[in-house]
Enzyme design. Sequence first.
Site, short mmCIF file in Angstrom:
data_model
loop_
_atom_site.label_atom_id
_atom_site.label_comp_id
_atom_site.label_asym_id
_atom_site.label_seq_id
_atom_site.Cartn_x
_atom_site.Cartn_y
_atom_site.Cartn_z
N TYR A 74 -6.44 -31.97 28.87
CA TYR A 74 -6.53 -31.83 27.41
C TYR A 74 -6.97 -33.15 26.78
O TYR A 74 -7.79 -33.17 25.87
CB TYR A 74 -5.17 -31.39 26.82
N PHE A 126 -32.87 -28.16 7.02
CA PHE A 126 -32.55 -27.21 8.08
C PHE A 126 -31.40 -26.35 7.56
O PHE A 126 -30.54 -26.84 6.83
CB PHE A 126 -32.20 -27.88 9.42
N THR A 127 -31.40 -25.09 7.97
CA THR A 127 -30.48 -24.09 7.40
C THR A 127 -29.02 -24.56 7.39
O THR A 127 -28.39 -24.64 6.33
CB THR A 127 -30.61 -22.77 8.17
N ASP A 217 -30.70 -36.44 12.45
CA ASP A 217 -30.53 -35.17 13.16
C ASP A 217 -31.38 -35.28 14.42
O ASP A 217 -32.60 -35.14 14.38
CB ASP A 217 -30.96 -33.99 12.30
N LYS A 260 -30.34 -28.05 22.61
CA LYS A 260 -31.81 -28.08 22.64
C LYS A 260 -32.28 -29.12 23.66
O LYS A 260 -32.20 -28.89 24.86
CB LYS A 260 -32.35 -28.39 21.24
N ARG A 384 -38.93 -17.53 10.04
CA ARG A 384 -38.65 -18.81 9.40
C ARG A 384 -39.46 -18.82 8.11
O ARG A 384 -40.52 -19.41 8.00
CB ARG A 384 -39.05 -20.00 10.29
N PHE A 451 -30.17 -15.14 7.15
CA PHE A 451 -31.13 -14.68 8.17
C PHE A 451 -30.44 -14.18 9.43
O PHE A 451 -30.98 -13.34 10.14
CB PHE A 451 -32.11 -15.81 8.52
N1 F0G Z 1 -30.35 -29.22 13.44
C1 F0G Z 1 -31.48 -28.66 13.91
C2 F0G Z 1 -32.79 -29.36 13.72
C3 F0G Z 1 -31.41 -27.43 14.57
O1 F0G Z 1 -32.54 -26.88 15.04
C4 F0G Z 1 -30.16 -26.79 14.72
C5 F0G Z 1 -30.07 -25.48 15.36
C6 F0G Z 1 -29.02 -27.42 14.21
C7 F0G Z 1 -29.16 -28.64 13.59
C8 F0G Z 1 -27.66 -26.79 14.30
O2 F0G Z 1 -27.18 -26.86 15.58
O3 F0G Z 1 -27.01 -24.46 16.30
O4 F0G Z 1 -25.90 -26.30 17.58
O5 F0G Z 1 -25.01 -25.61 15.40
N2 F0G Z 1 -31.06 -24.73 15.52
C9 F0G Z 1 -31.08 -23.44 16.17
C10 F0G Z 1 -32.48 -22.91 16.16
C11 F0G Z 1 -30.05 -22.48 15.72
O6 F0G Z 1 -32.66 -21.78 16.63
O7 F0G Z 1 -33.40 -23.58 15.71
P1 F0G Z 1 -26.22 -25.74 16.25
#
Ligand code: F0G
Length: 459
Positions: A74, A126-127, A217, A260, A384, A451
Amino acid sequence: MQNKRSWAEPYKIKMVEPVRMITREQRQKAIEEAGYNTFLLRSRDVYIDLLTDSGTSAMSDRQWAGMMLGDEAYAGSENFYHLEEVIREYYGYTYIVPTHQGRAAEHIISQLMIKEGDFVPGNMYFTTTRLHQELAGGTFVDVIIDEAHDPENQHPFKANIDLQKLEDLIKEKGPERIPYVTVSTSVNMAGGQPISLENLRQVRQLCNSYGIKIVHDMTRVAENAWFIKQREPGFENWTVAAIVKEICSLTDAATMSAKKDALVNIGGFLALNDENLYNLACNMVVVYEGLHTYGGMAGRDMEALAIGITESVQEDHIRARVGQVQYLGEKIKAMGIPIVEPIGSHGVFLDAKRILPHLSQDKLPAQSLAAALYLDAGIRGMERGVVSSGRNKDTGEHIYPKLELVRLTIPRRVYTQAHMDVVAESVQAVYEEREAITGLNFVYEPEYLRFFQSRFAVI
Ligand code: F0G
């Protein structure tokens, strides 16, 4: 005759996972049941899955071996210390807080640094990043260069920040209302476009002069570094690893979705240089993720990540990774089908506005195109465009972005060149029948990150 020398994938395949294509009637039923949202399809109904490159990559034999060395304590797992050591060596940040994935790191940094009424500039939204900034009381402001919003513009560094836009914002709002600038490497929503080191150095200087921090990021930092090596004068002879470290050194903190670049199926972290901020982050991570030496990750997953980071900057890996995306992009482009150019690092982005000029943006052209592509041959991409953009947090209106795209995202080390050929042929088939696409309407729309779970009906 010229002696052609191709490069090939720097690996051979040791284990296979069968894929299958269901019939067109079955696909029709599946996409209807999914409300025409590719996120709601079952993966067993997908033939080639280009929804995302997030958590979908293949791990190496080294990483799988590392999984067996999971220290599932842990507190104080050996794998945490290994991960910390690798992050310090490869990225140069001092403190790390593991998180279950990227958005958890975004949550922590946003809550710690943003106050109600603040403004957070960034090179395109970014979303999840923007949502966490808004939930913390901030307003995101896009300061990317205009070229990034034009899918046809050939600028080699479309993720660059417009220094004038940034300085105007700082002067207008006052530096005290700008907690940090978000700098993303390989900007996802722009089509996987890189920022140059020259621009990042200028942003650093400008931020220094106003005492503003930079949060990086770094989700796809190695892919960005590869483009710098290819395109930025003076870096031809640098290693990708050295470029990655140089990028990180120009920033104060980082959020990472390790799913990624870093070649793992789950994981992420927050990296910091400020000890005080680190202590605050440790205090928050125990509330939302887990103890600061695992933060929502299993020991084995931290081990796979530590190894994945070292593989992600290897030149032959990154050349083949980005090279496969370029291969698919060039093929689709050669068919005369409009895509975002230059071709990006993690996917090929179909330009739904130009492919479906007969659909106005309120008829959701990219969402419609993604559904049509699935129907043709079971290939799953992702919208997108306006659906991803969401609604203005003050007025509640749809935000209509300039870019209305379908992303065909390539997982790392998963598909072969033949898969890419099949994808290109399917895109061509859909393109030839594009006039039959009539658009979609929302029938269900959730409040956050719509989305992912919205449902639609054919107009
Ligand atoms: N920043 C970027 C540039 C991303 O592409 C993503 C995730 C995140 C942050 C968030 O990270 O998913 O680990 O919580 N992108 C995915 C995509 C979901 O399909 O582009 P996460």
